[in-house]
Design a protein around this motif. Structure first.
Motif, PDB file in Angstrom:
ATOM      1  N   CYS A  37       1.294   4.968  -2.770  1.00 44.88           N
ATOM      2  CA  CYS A  37       1.362   6.272  -3.982  1.00 44.88           C
ATOM      3  C   CYS A  37      -0.088   6.572  -3.031  1.00 44.88           C
ATOM      4  O   CYS A  37      -0.826   5.687  -2.761  1.00 44.88           O
ATOM      5  N   HIS A  38      -0.088   7.349  -2.695  1.00 42.16           N
ATOM      6  CA  HIS A  38      -1.529   8.145  -2.523  1.00 42.16           C
ATOM      7  C   HIS A  38      -2.370   8.715  -3.346  1.00 42.16           C
ATOM      8  O   HIS A  38      -3.990   9.116  -3.071  1.00 42.16           O
ATOM      9  N   ILE A  39      -1.968   8.403  -4.856  1.00 47.42           N
ATOM     10  CA  ILE A  39      -3.651   7.595  -5.579  1.00 47.42           C
ATOM     11  C   ILE A  39      -3.822   6.634  -5.337  1.00 47.42           C
ATOM     12  O   ILE A  39      -2.951   5.779  -5.089  1.00 47.42           O
ATOM     13  N   ILE A  40      -5.065   6.722  -4.551  1.00 49.79           N
ATOM     14  CA  ILE A  40      -6.309   5.684  -3.987  1.00 49.79           C
ATOM     15  C   ILE A  40      -5.943   4.356  -4.612  1.00 49.79           C
ATOM     16  O   ILE A  40      -5.288   3.371  -4.380  1.00 49.79           O
ATOM     17  N   GLU A  41      -6.589   5.139  -6.050  1.00 51.51           N
ATOM     18  CA  GLU A  41      -6.206   3.128  -6.536  1.00 51.51           C
ATOM     19  C   GLU A  41      -4.539   2.917  -6.871  1.00 51.51           C
ATOM     20  O   GLU A  41      -4.909   1.791  -7.352  1.00 51.51           O
ATOM     21  N   HIS A  42      -3.604   3.801  -7.054  1.00 55.27           N
ATOM     22  CA  HIS A  42      -2.684   2.908  -7.419  1.00 55.27           C
ATOM     23  C   HIS A  42      -1.424   1.857  -5.809  1.00 55.27           C
ATOM     24  O   HIS A  42      -1.655   1.351  -5.714  1.00 55.27           O
ATOM     25  N   GLN A  43      -2.403   3.224  -4.877  1.00 57.83           N
ATOM     26  CA  GLN A  43      -2.129   2.432  -3.490  1.00 57.83           C
ATOM     27  C   GLN A  43      -3.332   1.012  -3.322  1.00 57.83           C
ATOM     28  O   GLN A  43      -2.034  -0.358  -2.999  1.00 57.83           O
ATOM     29  N   LYS A  44      -4.448   0.618  -3.786  1.00 55.64           N
ATOM     30  CA  LYS A  44      -5.024  -0.430  -3.823  1.00 55.64           C
ATOM     31  C   LYS A  44      -5.164  -1.658  -4.831  1.00 55.64           C
ATOM     32  O   LYS A  44      -5.454  -2.189  -4.753  1.00 55.64           O
ATOM     33  N   THR A  45      -4.373  -0.722  -5.940  1.00 57.75           N
ATOM     34  CA  THR A  45      -4.074  -1.784  -6.593  1.00 57.75           C
ATOM     35  C   THR A  45      -1.940  -2.104  -7.375  1.00 57.75           C
ATOM     36  O   THR A  45      -1.462  -2.707  -8.153  1.00 57.75           O
ATOM     37  N   GLY A  46      -1.757  -2.238  -5.651  1.00 53.34           N
ATOM     38  CA  GLY A  46      -0.491  -2.850  -5.599  1.00 53.34           C
ATOM     39  C   GLY A  46       0.901  -1.742  -5.394  1.00 53.34           C
ATOM     40  O   GLY A  46       1.655  -2.271  -4.869  1.00 53.34           O
ATOM     41  N   MET A  47       0.865  -0.588  -5.491  1.00 56.85           N
ATOM     42  CA  MET A  47       1.677   0.342  -5.504  1.00 56.85           C
ATOM     43  C   MET A  47       1.993   0.953  -4.426  1.00 56.85           C
ATOM     44  O   MET A  47       1.603   1.599  -3.835  1.00 56.85           O
ATOM     45  N   THR A  48       1.781  -0.339  -3.247  1.00 66.15           N
ATOM     46  CA  THR A  48       2.202  -0.004  -1.419  1.00 66.15           C
ATOM     47  C   THR A  48       3.172  -0.802  -0.615  1.00 66.15           C
ATOM     48  O   THR A  48       3.113  -2.355  -1.932  1.00 66.15           O
ATOM     49  N   SER A  49       4.166  -0.981  -0.189  1.00 64.75           N
ATOM     50  CA  SER A  49       4.683  -2.214   0.219  1.00 64.75           C
ATOM     51  C   SER A  49       4.928  -1.071   1.509  1.00 64.75           C
ATOM     52  O   SER A  49       4.526  -0.473   2.289  1.00 64.75           O
ATOM     53  N   TYR A  50       6.296  -1.755   2.641  1.00 64.44           N
ATOM     54  CA  TYR A  50       6.858  -1.113   3.781  1.00 64.44           C
ATOM     55  C   TYR A  50       8.197  -1.381   4.213  1.00 64.44           C
ATOM     56  O   TYR A  50       8.613  -2.285   3.557  1.00 64.44           O
ATOM     57  N   VAL A  51       8.617  -0.680   5.444  1.00 63.22           N
ATOM     58  CA  VAL A  51       9.761  -0.672   5.405  1.00 63.22           C
ATOM     59  C   VAL A  51       9.835  -1.562   7.034  1.00 63.22           C
ATOM     60  O   VAL A  51       8.575  -0.786   7.334  1.00 63.22           O
ATOM     61  N   ARG A  52      10.623  -2.257   7.273  1.00 64.11           N
ATOM     62  CA  ARG A  52      10.624  -2.037   9.265  1.00 64.11           C
ATOM     63  C   ARG A  52      11.838  -1.669   9.260  1.00 64.11           C
ATOM     64  O   ARG A  52      13.048  -1.185   8.469  1.00 64.11           O
ATOM     65  N   VAL A  53      11.963  -1.008  10.650  1.00 64.04           N
ATOM     66  CA  VAL A  53      12.747  -0.208  11.651  1.00 64.04           C
ATOM     67  C   VAL A  53      13.123  -1.392  13.008  1.00 64.04           C
ATOM     68  O   VAL A  53      11.699  -1.654  13.650  1.00 64.04           O
ATOM     69  N   VAL A  54      14.363  -1.444  12.901  1.00 61.94           N
ATOM     70  CA  VAL A  54      14.209  -2.005  14.159  1.00 61.94           C
ATOM     71  C   VAL A  54      15.582  -2.103  14.899  1.00 61.94           C
ATOM     72  O   VAL A  54      16.582  -1.214  14.972  1.00 61.94           O
TER      73      VAL A  54
END
Ligand SMILES: [Cu+2]
Length: 461
Positions: free
Chosen positions: A444-461
């Motif tokens: 999430c680009h609402i930074i408080e949401h990003q910084k309090t958990g609403m972040t993950s990542y995907v891997r491309v191989v």
């Protein structure tokens, strides 16, 4: 009579053009010769209010406001980040589909750049359009205090406009004395985010720009604020959207209460009024108090242009998803409630209020969670994203572009994007080709949401 205010306005209008042209020469020109450009991240102060300089600002470059970095599609660009802040930082190139090693996410794609250190970014932008750059470390403080600038990737085949104006739209959390106040309140981070108190375009409150009467202006704007979602409207002139989030719209359409969230960009064609002195206003109509973000004053005899004569923008070479062979991946946003360590290298807000697929991400650490999905390079995937939370979230995916489809809440114009503004109770599909290898953050680009958990990542191989 010359007052300080008219002097500032005069300097500002001159700066709108001189700044653009000067930086095109400085950055575009050097990039073409492939000589490295140095961009200094540094502390500073800025004249944001009429209460005197705001101290404790963070910026890039020599001027008060971070420069508009100009690049050309398909041409090599190189930039050395020189960190003169007394904390670590990085640069993320928002919306640019570049090599994973240049993506600017600490630990996941590159080391932290400590104060006194530097980092060399080098890439060739594949797409023309309006993008932006910002840190991916201690982001609430660093973007909140100024570190956000626009990137313009030019395509020589694009139509010629009578003028171009670039707008960096953001707020500041300042007290009545014009100085920074606490960047966030935990109870607001758990809701829509903590709003700024002073609204600006190019670090000025409601600045005015001159443009040729009856002319066609390319207005490039980015929502770089850490929290605020806008509903944009032009009053006093016709304005049509020609690109969304960097990529050309399939068909241009009138700007009418269009909502954009942090991280999103719009390219507009603004047809200036014919009458010299007439003023058009860019407004944000969201919330209880409509705000005038910037105004545009017609100067000179009318050029009598017709926006319908403007040819379309050149298409970007984007990978078309193959829906017949797509694999689906679920992403469910949710709330969370737990404390977390306050001592992250890239800053911690001390809480987890949010999660993706029930995992709140301890971002900016050397020990991230496993990727939420692993994708095979070249294959098509559909992210089935659900937002059962009561908040709107601008979801941003690094390094890849997607086509939003099949929302249960809103009509979607066909386009490619890197940031999707998902509404409460919305389910949407984001279709993409996993054509860029690496670990790509999805947050999430609402930074408080990003910084309090609403972040993950995907891997491309
Ligand atoms: Cu959010």
């Amino acid at each position: 009579m010359l007052t300080r205010r008219t002097l500032m306005k005069g300097a500002l209008v001159a700066g709108a053009y001189a700044g653009g042209v000067g930086l095109a020469g400085r950055f575009g020109g050097l990039a073409k010769a492939e000589a490295p450009v140095t961009l200094v991240a540094r502390p500073g102060e800025a004249m944001i209010t009429d209460k005197g300089p705001t101290k404790g600002v963070m910026t890039y470059g020599d001027a008060e406001i971070p420069p508009v970095l100009r690049m050309r599609r398909g041409e090599a660009f190189a930039l050395r980040l020189d960190n003169r802040l007394d904390e670590p930082t990085t640069i993320h190139w928002h919306g640019l589909r570049i090599d994973n090693r240049m993506d600017g996410v600490p630990f996941l794609t590159q080391p932290y750049v400590y104060g006194g250190d530097g980092f060399d970014y080098a890439f060739t932008p594949p797409d023309a359009g309006t993008f932006w750059y910002h840190p991916h470390c201690n982001t609430l403080t660093q973007i909140g205090r100024g570190l956000a600038g626009l990137v313009v990737v030019e395509d020589p085949a694009d139509p010629v406009f009578d003028a171009e104006i670039v707008l960096n739209l953001r707020d500041w959390r300042l007290g009545g004395d014009g100085q920074f106040i606490a960047q966030f309140k935990p109870r607001d981070a758990a809701r829509a985010g903590t709003f700024g108190t002073v609204r600006t375009a190019n670090w000025r409150q409601s600045p005015q720009y001159d443009a040729p009467a009856g002319g066609l202006v390319r207005l490039r704007l980015a929502a770089t604020d850490v929290t605020r979602i806008l509903a944009l409207q032009m009053e006093g002139a016709e304005a049509a959207v020609i690109a969304l989030d960097g990529n050309p719209a399939a068909e241009r359409f009138a700007l009418d209460h269009l909502m954009i969230g942090p991280g999103q960009r719009l390219d507009l064609v603004l047809r200036m009024p014919d009458t010299e002195g007439a003023v058009a206003a860019l407004k944000d109509l969201r919330g209880t108090k409509p705000a005038t973000l910037a105004t545009f004053r017609a100067v000179g005899a009318s050029l009598k242009r017709d926006a319908r004569d403007l040819p379309p923008l050149t298409q970007n070479p984007l990978p078309e998803p193959d829906l017949s062979a797509a694999a689906e991946i679920p992403f469910v946003l949710s709330a969370s409630a737990e404390e977390r360590p306050k001592d992250g290298i890239c800053g911690s807000l001390g809480y987890n209020f949010w999660a993706i697929n029930k995992v709140p991400w301890a971002d900016d650490t050397g020990d991230p969670t496993a990727p939420l999905a692993e994708m095979k390079a070249g294959r098509t995937y559909i992210f089935n994203v659900e937002n059962p939370t009561p908040q709107v979230h601008p979801l941003h995916l690094h390094g890849l572009v997607f086509r939003p489809m099949n929302s249960n809440k809103q009509a979607i114009r066909p386009h490619f994007s890197d940031t999707y503004l998902i509404l409460p109770d919305e389910k949407v599909q984001l279709a993409l080709v996993a054509d860029n290898p690496g670990d790509w953050v999805f947050h999430c680009h609402i930074i408080e949401h990003q910084k309090t958990g609403m972040t993950s990542y995907v891997r491309v191989v």
